[in-house]
Enzyme design. Structure first.
Site, PDB file in Angstrom:
ATOM      1  N   GLU A   6     -53.471  68.928  39.185  1.00  0.00           N
ATOM      2  CA  GLU A   6     -52.114  68.845  39.737  1.00  0.00           C
ATOM      3  C   GLU A   6     -51.768  69.991  40.695  1.00  0.00           C
ATOM      4  O   GLU A   6     -50.620  70.224  41.014  1.00  0.00           O
ATOM      5  CB  GLU A   6     -51.090  68.782  38.581  1.00  0.00           C
ATOM      6  CG  GLU A   6     -50.555  67.385  38.298  1.00  0.00           C
ATOM      7  CD  GLU A   6     -51.569  66.481  37.563  1.00  0.00           C
ATOM      8  OE1 GLU A   6     -52.681  66.932  37.243  1.00  0.00           O
ATOM      9  OE2 GLU A   6     -51.229  65.315  37.344  1.00  0.00           O
ATOM     10  N   GLN A  15     -35.775  58.853  36.243  1.00  0.00           N
ATOM     11  CA  GLN A  15     -34.386  59.296  36.373  1.00  0.00           C
ATOM     12  C   GLN A  15     -33.919  60.264  35.289  1.00  0.00           C
ATOM     13  O   GLN A  15     -33.134  61.151  35.555  1.00  0.00           O
ATOM     14  CB  GLN A  15     -33.458  58.077  36.403  1.00  0.00           C
ATOM     15  CG  GLN A  15     -33.530  57.308  37.701  1.00  0.00           C
ATOM     16  CD  GLN A  15     -32.662  56.065  37.698  1.00  0.00           C
ATOM     17  OE1 GLN A  15     -33.154  54.990  37.933  1.00  0.00           O
ATOM     18  NE2 GLN A  15     -31.389  56.192  37.419  1.00  0.00           N
ATOM     19  N   TRP A  18     -37.904  60.854  48.125  1.00  0.00           N
ATOM     20  CA  TRP A  18     -38.836  61.005  49.253  1.00  0.00           C
ATOM     21  C   TRP A  18     -39.729  59.771  49.401  1.00  0.00           C
ATOM     22  O   TRP A  18     -40.123  59.409  50.509  1.00  0.00           O
ATOM     23  CB  TRP A  18     -39.676  62.293  49.091  1.00  0.00           C
ATOM     24  CG  TRP A  18     -40.681  62.251  47.974  1.00  0.00           C
ATOM     25  CD1 TRP A  18     -40.469  62.616  46.681  1.00  0.00           C
ATOM     26  CD2 TRP A  18     -42.054  61.816  48.040  1.00  0.00           C
ATOM     27  NE1 TRP A  18     -41.613  62.445  45.938  1.00  0.00           N
ATOM     28  CE2 TRP A  18     -42.603  61.956  46.742  1.00  0.00           C
ATOM     29  CE3 TRP A  18     -42.864  61.326  49.061  1.00  0.00           C
ATOM     30  CZ2 TRP A  18     -43.926  61.612  46.445  1.00  0.00           C
ATOM     31  CZ3 TRP A  18     -44.185  60.990  48.759  1.00  0.00           C
ATOM     32  CH2 TRP A  18     -44.697  61.132  47.479  1.00  0.00           C
ATOM     33  N   TYR A  72     -52.278  73.270  40.159  1.00  0.00           N
ATOM     34  CA  TYR A  72     -51.928  74.551  39.524  1.00  0.00           C
ATOM     35  C   TYR A  72     -53.077  75.554  39.704  1.00  0.00           C
ATOM     36  O   TYR A  72     -54.097  75.243  40.327  1.00  0.00           O
ATOM     37  CB  TYR A  72     -51.604  74.317  38.043  1.00  0.00           C
ATOM     38  CG  TYR A  72     -50.315  73.542  37.828  1.00  0.00           C
ATOM     39  CD1 TYR A  72     -49.096  74.060  38.277  1.00  0.00           C
ATOM     40  CD2 TYR A  72     -50.303  72.308  37.187  1.00  0.00           C
ATOM     41  CE1 TYR A  72     -47.910  73.353  38.081  1.00  0.00           C
ATOM     42  CE2 TYR A  72     -49.115  71.603  36.987  1.00  0.00           C
ATOM     43  CZ  TYR A  72     -47.922  72.136  37.435  1.00  0.00           C
ATOM     44  OH  TYR A  72     -46.752  71.443  37.250  1.00  0.00           O
ATOM     45  N   HIS A 124     -49.192  68.351  43.114  1.00  0.00           N
ATOM     46  CA  HIS A 124     -47.746  68.124  43.232  1.00  0.00           C
ATOM     47  C   HIS A 124     -47.276  68.097  44.685  1.00  0.00           C
ATOM     48  O   HIS A 124     -46.263  67.488  44.989  1.00  0.00           O
ATOM     49  CB  HIS A 124     -46.969  69.173  42.443  1.00  0.00           C
ATOM     50  CG  HIS A 124     -47.032  68.956  40.956  1.00  0.00           C
ATOM     51  ND1 HIS A 124     -46.930  67.709  40.388  1.00  0.00           N
ATOM     52  CD2 HIS A 124     -47.211  69.814  39.931  1.00  0.00           C
ATOM     53  CE1 HIS A 124     -47.034  67.815  39.071  1.00  0.00           C
ATOM     54  NE2 HIS A 124     -47.219  69.084  38.772  1.00  0.00           N
ATOM     55  N   ARG A 144     -21.740  56.794  56.821  1.00  0.00           N
ATOM     56  CA  ARG A 144     -20.718  57.566  57.536  1.00  0.00           C
ATOM     57  C   ARG A 144     -20.974  59.064  57.427  1.00  0.00           C
ATOM     58  O   ARG A 144     -20.679  59.812  58.346  1.00  0.00           O
ATOM     59  CB  ARG A 144     -19.331  57.211  56.998  1.00  0.00           C
ATOM     60  CG  ARG A 144     -18.986  55.733  57.201  1.00  0.00           C
ATOM     61  CD  ARG A 144     -17.711  55.358  56.498  1.00  0.00           C
ATOM     62  NE  ARG A 144     -17.767  55.727  55.090  1.00  0.00           N
ATOM     63  CZ  ARG A 144     -16.753  55.658  54.250  1.00  0.00           C
ATOM     64  NH1 ARG A 144     -15.572  55.237  54.675  1.00  0.00           N
ATOM     65  NH2 ARG A 144     -16.883  55.989  52.987  1.00  0.00           N
ATOM     66  N   LYS A 145     -21.481  59.498  56.277  1.00  0.00           N
ATOM     67  CA  LYS A 145     -21.737  60.936  56.077  1.00  0.00           C
ATOM     68  C   LYS A 145     -22.747  61.425  57.115  1.00  0.00           C
ATOM     69  O   LYS A 145     -23.689  60.713  57.440  1.00  0.00           O
ATOM     70  CB  LYS A 145     -22.397  61.178  54.708  1.00  0.00           C
ATOM     71  CG  LYS A 145     -21.459  61.209  53.549  1.00  0.00           C
ATOM     72  CD  LYS A 145     -22.175  61.603  52.280  1.00  0.00           C
ATOM     73  CE  LYS A 145     -23.095  60.545  51.736  1.00  0.00           C
ATOM     74  NZ  LYS A 145     -22.479  59.319  51.264  1.00  0.00           N
ATOM     75  N   HIS A 178     -43.368  67.949  30.456  1.00  0.00           N
ATOM     76  CA  HIS A 178     -42.409  69.029  30.290  1.00  0.00           C
ATOM     77  C   HIS A 178     -41.053  68.417  29.958  1.00  0.00           C
ATOM     78  O   HIS A 178     -40.538  67.616  30.726  1.00  0.00           O
ATOM     79  CB  HIS A 178     -42.329  69.841  31.583  1.00  0.00           C
ATOM     80  CG  HIS A 178     -41.671  71.156  31.389  1.00  0.00           C
ATOM     81  ND1 HIS A 178     -42.340  72.239  30.870  1.00  0.00           N
ATOM     82  CD2 HIS A 178     -40.406  71.560  31.583  1.00  0.00           C
ATOM     83  CE1 HIS A 178     -41.522  73.257  30.776  1.00  0.00           C
ATOM     84  NE2 HIS A 178     -40.334  72.870  31.200  1.00  0.00           N
ATOM     85  N   LYS A 191     -29.070  63.752  56.309  1.00  0.00           N
ATOM     86  CA  LYS A 191     -30.198  62.889  55.930  1.00  0.00           C
ATOM     87  C   LYS A 191     -29.758  61.719  55.053  1.00  0.00           C
ATOM     88  O   LYS A 191     -28.966  61.904  54.123  1.00  0.00           O
ATOM     89  CB  LYS A 191     -31.193  63.764  55.149  1.00  0.00           C
ATOM     90  CG  LYS A 191     -32.507  63.127  54.870  1.00  0.00           C
ATOM     91  CD  LYS A 191     -33.516  64.144  54.340  1.00  0.00           C
ATOM     92  CE  LYS A 191     -33.221  64.606  52.930  1.00  0.00           C
ATOM     93  NZ  LYS A 191     -34.251  65.449  52.331  1.00  0.00           N
ATOM     94  N   SER A 228     -49.279  65.315  28.229  1.00  0.00           N
ATOM     95  CA  SER A 228     -48.332  66.432  28.318  1.00  0.00           C
ATOM     96  C   SER A 228     -47.175  66.088  29.252  1.00  0.00           C
ATOM     97  O   SER A 228     -47.368  65.500  30.310  1.00  0.00           O
ATOM     98  CB  SER A 228     -49.058  67.653  28.874  1.00  0.00           C
ATOM     99  OG  SER A 228     -48.131  68.685  29.106  1.00  0.00           O
ATOM    100  N   ARG A 245     -58.125  69.248  31.777  1.00  0.00           N
ATOM    101  CA  ARG A 245     -57.513  68.300  32.719  1.00  0.00           C
ATOM    102  C   ARG A 245     -58.089  68.565  34.091  1.00  0.00           C
ATOM    103  O   ARG A 245     -57.868  69.636  34.675  1.00  0.00           O
ATOM    104  CB  ARG A 245     -55.993  68.496  32.680  1.00  0.00           C
ATOM    105  CG  ARG A 245     -55.210  67.574  33.572  1.00  0.00           C
ATOM    106  CD  ARG A 245     -54.697  66.352  32.815  1.00  0.00           C
ATOM    107  NE  ARG A 245     -53.670  65.701  33.613  1.00  0.00           N
ATOM    108  CZ  ARG A 245     -52.379  65.839  33.378  1.00  0.00           C
ATOM    109  NH1 ARG A 245     -51.935  66.579  32.380  1.00  0.00           N
ATOM    110  NH2 ARG A 245     -51.515  65.211  34.128  1.00  0.00           N
TER     111      ARG A 245
END
Ligand code: FAD
Ligand code: NAP
Ligand code: SF4
Length: 692
Positions: A172, A352, A591, A174, A260, A576-577, A34, A580, A32, A222
């Site tokens: 997971e 991605q 992360w 849920y 998660h 420079r920014k 999403h 984080k 599965s 599951r």
């Protein structure tokens, strides 16, 4: 005992699986995932085309993305839900399309519990999750009964819609998982306290679904076999649950890995292939020892038939679940069956275009296969008239364009000044944990040959040559050049570009400062802190220790203190920014990159001004200041400075070709370097290739 298909290239993987009342043609489950197609009525034709293409590709059983059984179970407001006959009718276009291709499909019932991103979410106890801003309502006993009925109704509607079965999502983190663990279930009634009470919801849902649906309907459960959260399920609890679920009537048990909210990566590209199949093996061994023969499914970072075959041959599982690999290549199983594993477009686990899109509320697709989820709007057909086309640059953009054009019948010359195809992917694949990127180059290499692209390597083309050749069209996929940050002193020896470093052309000292903390800065940092020729992604034992994963039989949830391997160098990453570092990295992987560098003690400095670089005794001095006044410079004493300050388009051919009236098309980095990634490069190349 596992059945094998002896004459097949993958005898375990391609053996049928007899479920008693029905049989699956092989051991491949499309897990599965999403895609966002679940979340709107208008997407159903696209969803039907998406699953039909994968059914045609030979997969044994597919599972849809999650559908909520009721509003309380929504993943987000108005998320896909199956709770009425009219909704079931809509699903018929999916099931009919799949059955017409000889496939089988189950619907996943997903109740998100406290992970629901909406104010109506519910849970066993009123405890907010660390990944949702909403505090759930605590379910009453009557409320729990309503959730069970909703699961059973959803399964009945799935059958009405023509599905071959359902997957009950119990892992997971849920709702069902939240009941299982005392960390999230602090009830004192019949649904909390003892493990028998905490697992009651899971067992009741399976038992009553089986009772309502009869014997000839697939029920996959599951089951979270390693929670990867502190205080997660103990191993005895996992085994007890698996036994009870089988007794309650499940047809198959699918392994769930990690909640998660867990801080252990479970599917990113840096996770070794098949990293968690040993946990399924452990469970399967326990079940078989108890005389329980329910087929058990494993997954997570299984992305090629060779890996899947080995996992089955080792007795880890009876079936393999792969989800993202079917976004990357719907033909995966057919290619495997024909002994054409080298032609498979491999999922590189980058997240991605799939998971990152989901988190941005965009439809999921695939970086290496932009047709995924767009089967109806990105159609590759034969060209009405054959043209002679030159493609300059064999990076991801040029490869996608050239192969798509050739597939459509055009005559295509593909040029690259390098001695190999791949452009910047040849650097990306050298980053520890990104070895998978090589698979994309292997795939495009094969596809270049199969489609008849004429490849010209070691050939830097100029405008005069292209004008003289009188091509009908010229595609400029020449990529990028590194941005010059113009820091005084940057010409000193010891100041290198990321290209010098990643191609191993220059020695790098022990103390390193990296100027620029975008995707490349982070990757170069990973490259430099890892000892040469080493990658924990290739060594499972080391990877498990590095991320603090332990045998769940020794510690609840299978998490312990991480034991990172020491860094090979002392690295400082600068930008420079303010704020984080790495905030522009992928939502689901940023992360991991940050945590990995933190474990290696990489220092991260933001909001800096680069004043100058000077030669110091024994090295270089990088002078930085903070704020607008630019006073009180701090000196970083280092041996090497690496410039990773972004990229600019390489367009040197554009003006002379346009001046000569040549029809040109710019794609990938050559068109725009800002916000460029391989996802955009391959998507643009494929879409141009489908159009010309
Ligand atoms: P390029 O890959 O730059 O290819 C251009 C090609 O054109 C080169 O091979 C060059 O030799 C050739 N060329 C140029 N001029 C000529 C000429 N005149 N004649 C002949 N040939 C010519 N992207 C992601 O999406 N995810 C990642 O995780 C990721 N990681 C990366 C890690 C690193 C270390 C690097 C360096 C990049 C990474 N990228 C990643 C970026 C990704 O590789 C680029 O976005 C992508 O390669 C751009 O593709 P392109 O085809 O436009 O250009
Ligand atoms: P980038 O992500 O745009 O980052 C460029 C970095 O350089 C930033 O940290 C920027 O931060 C800094 N910078 C910009 N101009 C500068 C200047 N004049 N002087 C000093 N510093 C400057 O680009 P990249 O790291 O080169 O990556 C190229 C592309 O490859 C990216 O678009 C990225 O998407 C892709 N990529 C992706 C991944 C991935 O994991 N998905 C990995 C690698 C690469 P400040 O301006 O704040 O200093
Ligand atoms: Fe795999 Fe990346 Fe495609 Fe997702 S986007 S399916 S992770 S290759």
């Amino acid at each position: 005992m596992t059945t094998i298909a002896p004459t097949s290239p993958y005898p375990h993987l391609l053996a049928p699986l007899d479920l008693g009342f029905t049989s699956l043609k092989n051991r491949v489950l499309m897990g599965s995932m999403h895609t966002g197609l679940e979340d709107g009525r208008k997407h159903f034709p696209a969803m039907a085309a998406y699953f039909a293409e994968r059914a045609r590709g030979g997969v044994g059983l597919m599972v849809t993305g999650g559908f909520a059984p009721n509003i309380a179970g929504w993943a987000k407001p108005f998320a896909g839900m199956l709770a009425s006959s009219s909704a079931a009718k809509r699903h018929q276009q999916v099931t009919r399309a799949v059955h017409a291709e000889g496939g089988k499909i189950a619907l996943q019932i997903l109740h998100t519990g406290r992970y629901g991103y909406h104010p109506l979410c519910v849970a066993p106890s009123r405890i907010q999750s660390p990944i949702s801003p909403f505090t759930p309502f605590e379910l009453s006993a009557a409320g729990i009964e309503r959730q069970i009925r909703a699961f059973v109704r959803c399964a009945s509607l799935a059958r009405e819609a023509g599905y071959d079965g359902v997957e009950i999502m119990g892992s997971e983190g849920y709702l069902i998982n939240q009941f299982l663990v005392s960390h999230t279930n602090q009830r004192t009634d019949d649904w909390g306290g003892s493990y028998a009470n905490r697992m009651r919801l899971a067992v009741e849902i399976v038992r009553r679904t089986r009772e309502a649906l009869g014997a000839d309907f697939i029920i996959i459960y599951r089951l979270s076999i390693i929670d990867l959260i502190p205080g997660g399920s103990s191993w005895d609890e996992v085994v007890a649950l698996a036994k009870a679920i089988e007794k309650a009537g499940a047809t198959l048990i699918n392994s769930g890995i990690g909640w998660h909210e867990s801080r252990v990566p479970t599917i990113a590209t840096s996770v070794p292939r098949g990293a968690f199949t040993w946990v399924t093996h452990k469970l399967r061994t326990e079940l078989r020892a108890a005389g329980i023969n329910i087929p058990v499914i494993t997954g997570n970072r299984v992305n090629m038939p060779e890996v899947a075959e080995q996992v089955l041959a080792d007795g880890c599982a009876d079936m393999i679940s792969m989800a993202r690999p079917f976004l990357a290549d719907p033909e995966f199983v057919n290619k495997a069956a024909q002994g054409r594993s080298r032609d498979i477009n491999t999922c590189i686990a980058c997240n991605q275009a799939c998971l990152d899109h989901t988190f941005q509320n965009k439809l999921a697709s695939c970086l290496v296969n932009p047709r995924a989820g767009h089967e109806l709007d990105l159609v590759i057909t034969m060209a009405p008239a054959k043209k002679r086309i030159a493609v300059i640059g064999a990076g991801p953009a040029g490869l996608a364009a050239a192969t798509t054009l050739a597939e459509r019948g055009h005559s295509v010359d593909l040029f690259d000044s390098a001695d190999r195809i791949g452009g910047q992917f040849n650097m990306a694949k050298r980053i520890p944990g990104k070895e998978e990127f090589e698979e994309t180059l292997r795939y495009f290499g094969q596809r270049t040959t199969l489609t008849g692209v004429q490849l010209h390597l070691n050939k830097r083309v100029d405008a005069a040559y292209l004008i003289a050749q009188k091509y009908d069209d010229v595609v400029l996929a020449t990529g990028v050049k590194p941005r010059n940050p113009r820091i005084p002193g940057q010409d000193l020896p010891g100041v290198l570009s990321y290209i010098d470093v990643l191609h191993g052309q220059q020695a790098v000292g022990q103390r390193v400062a990296l100027i620029g903390a975008g995707g490349i800065g982070f990757d170069v940092a990973e490259f430099l802190v890892t000892p040469a020729g080493h990658s924990s992604a290739m060594d499972l034992t080391e990877w498990l220790a590095e991320w603090g994963v332990a045998d769940p039989a020794t510690v609840r949830g299978g998490v312990v203190r991480p034991v990172p391997t020491p860094a090979a160098r002392q690295v400082t990453l600068l930008q420079r920014k303010p704020g984080k570092l790495g905030s522009n990295l992928g939502k689901t992987t940023g992360w991991i990159h940050r945590a990995a560098l933190k474990m290696k003690n990489v220092e991260m400095l933001s909001g800096v001004n680069y004043e100058r670089i000077t030669q110091q005794a024994g090295g270089l001095g990088l002078f930085i200041t903070y704020g607008e006044k630019r006073t009180d410079a701090t000196v970083l004493e280092v041996d090497t400075i690496v410039l990773c300050a972004g990229q600019e388009p390489l367009q040197e051919l554009l003006v002379p070709l346009n001046a000569a009236g040549v029809k040109t098309h710019l794609i990938g980095g050559a068109q725009e370097a800002g916000e460029l990634d391989a996802k955009r490069a391959i998507d643009q190349g494929t879409r141009l290739g489908a159009r010309l």
